[in-house]
Design a protein around this motif. Structure first.
Motif, PDB file in Angstrom:
ATOM      1  N   TRP A 244       0.795  -1.221   0.000  1.00 19.62           N
ATOM      2  CA  TRP A 244       0.000   0.000   0.000  1.00 19.62           C
ATOM      3  C   TRP A 244       0.829   1.272   0.000  1.00 19.62           C
ATOM      4  O   TRP A 244       0.309   2.369  -0.128  1.00 19.62           O
TER       5      TRP A 244
ATOM      6  N   GLN B 243       1.601  -1.435  12.390  1.00 19.94           N
ATOM      7  CA  GLN B 243       0.691  -0.349  12.741  1.00 19.94           C
ATOM      8  C   GLN B 243       0.325   0.471  11.507  1.00 19.94           C
ATOM      9  O   GLN B 243      -0.833   0.832  11.320  1.00 19.94           O
TER      10      GLN B 243
ATOM     11  N   SER C 245       0.277  -0.578   8.457  1.00 13.57           N
ATOM     12  CA  SER C 245      -0.596  -1.412   7.623  1.00 13.57           C
ATOM     13  C   SER C 245      -2.023  -1.390   8.145  1.00 13.57           C
ATOM     14  O   SER C 245      -2.977  -1.300   7.364  1.00 13.57           O
ATOM     15  N   GLN C 246      -2.185  -1.467   9.447  1.00 15.35           N
ATOM     16  CA  GLN C 246      -3.527  -1.411  10.038  1.00 15.35           C
ATOM     17  C   GLN C 246      -4.187  -0.069   9.748  1.00 15.35           C
ATOM     18  O   GLN C 246      -5.366  -0.003   9.420  1.00 15.35           O
ATOM     19  N   THR C 247      -3.425   1.000   9.852  1.00  9.83           N
ATOM     20  CA  THR C 247      -3.955   2.332   9.565  1.00  9.83           C
ATOM     21  C   THR C 247      -4.357   2.441   8.098  1.00  9.83           C
ATOM     22  O   THR C 247      -5.421   2.986   7.776  1.00  9.83           O
TER      23      THR C 247
ATOM     24  N   LYS D 154      -5.306   0.005   6.118  1.00 13.56           N
ATOM     25  CA  LYS D 154      -6.515  -0.800   5.922  1.00 13.56           C
ATOM     26  C   LYS D 154      -7.750  -0.065   6.421  1.00 13.56           C
ATOM     27  O   LYS D 154      -8.806  -0.104   5.788  1.00 13.56           O
ATOM     28  N   LEU D 155      -7.634   0.616   7.553  1.00 10.39           N
ATOM     29  CA  LEU D 155      -8.759   1.393   8.081  1.00 10.39           C
ATOM     30  C   LEU D 155      -9.144   2.522   7.118  1.00 10.39           C
ATOM     31  O   LEU D 155     -10.336   2.798   6.921  1.00 10.39           O
ATOM     32  N   LYS D 156      -8.161   3.151   6.523  1.00  9.48           N
ATOM     33  CA  LYS D 156      -8.431   4.217   5.560  1.00  9.48           C
ATOM     34  C   LYS D 156      -9.156   3.661   4.349  1.00  9.48           C
ATOM     35  O   LYS D 156     -10.050   4.314   3.802  1.00  9.48           O
ATOM     36  N   GLU D 157      -8.782   2.452   3.900  1.00  9.01           N
ATOM     37  CA  GLU D 157      -9.451   1.828   2.757  1.00  9.01           C
ATOM     38  C   GLU D 157     -10.907   1.537   3.075  1.00  9.01           C
ATOM     39  O   GLU D 157     -11.797   1.770   2.248  1.00  9.01           O
ATOM     40  N   VAL D 158     -11.171   1.034   4.266  1.00 13.39           N
ATOM     41  CA  VAL D 158     -12.527   0.702   4.674  1.00 13.39           C
ATOM     42  C   VAL D 158     -13.394   1.952   4.751  1.00 13.39           C
ATOM     43  O   VAL D 158     -14.546   1.960   4.302  1.00 13.39           O
ATOM     44  N   LYS D 159     -12.824   3.021   5.318  1.00 12.13           N
ATOM     45  CA  LYS D 159     -13.579   4.275   5.449  1.00 12.13           C
ATOM     46  C   LYS D 159     -13.724   4.980   4.106  1.00 12.13           C
ATOM     47  O   LYS D 159     -14.618   5.788   3.947  1.00 12.13           O
TER      48      LYS D 159
END
Length: 98
Positions: free
Chosen positions: A36, A86, A88-90, A92-97
């Motif tokens: 990403w 961390q 990567s998790q951030t 992924k959260l941006k992609e979901v939102k």
């Protein structure tokens, strides 16, 4: 001798020069491993990691080069891995939102 070579007052910026010379070689590998990551994000990531490592090495030298290098390396790599997780998790959260 090691302390003097790291001291910026005496031109001891060789670690910065080493990391700067490796940036473009590291870019394709890091971006291929962190899917990403954009080129702009790479610049911030690389600065974050390299400045952290340089600071850690400077602290290590100033504290008498303790702990052993293997222990220090393991600690640095743990910090780098956790930072990537961390980030990567951030991402992924941006992609979901979205």
């Amino acid at each position: 001798m090691v302390k003097a070579s790291l001291d910026r007052r005496y031109g001891g910026d060789f670690l910065e020069k080493i990391f700067a010379s490796c940036r473009e070689t590291a870019r394709p590998y890091i971006i291929s491993q962190i899917k990403w990551m954009t080129d702009e994000q790479f610049e911030y990531f690389y600065a974050f990691i390299t400045n952290g490592v340089i600071g850690t090495i400077s602290l290590w030298v100033s504290q008498g080069m303790n702990p052993e290098t293997g222990e220090l390396e393991a600690d640095i790599m743990t910090i780098v891995r956790k930072s990537i997780e961390q980030m990567s998790q951030t991402a992924k959260l941006k992609e979901v939102k979205g």
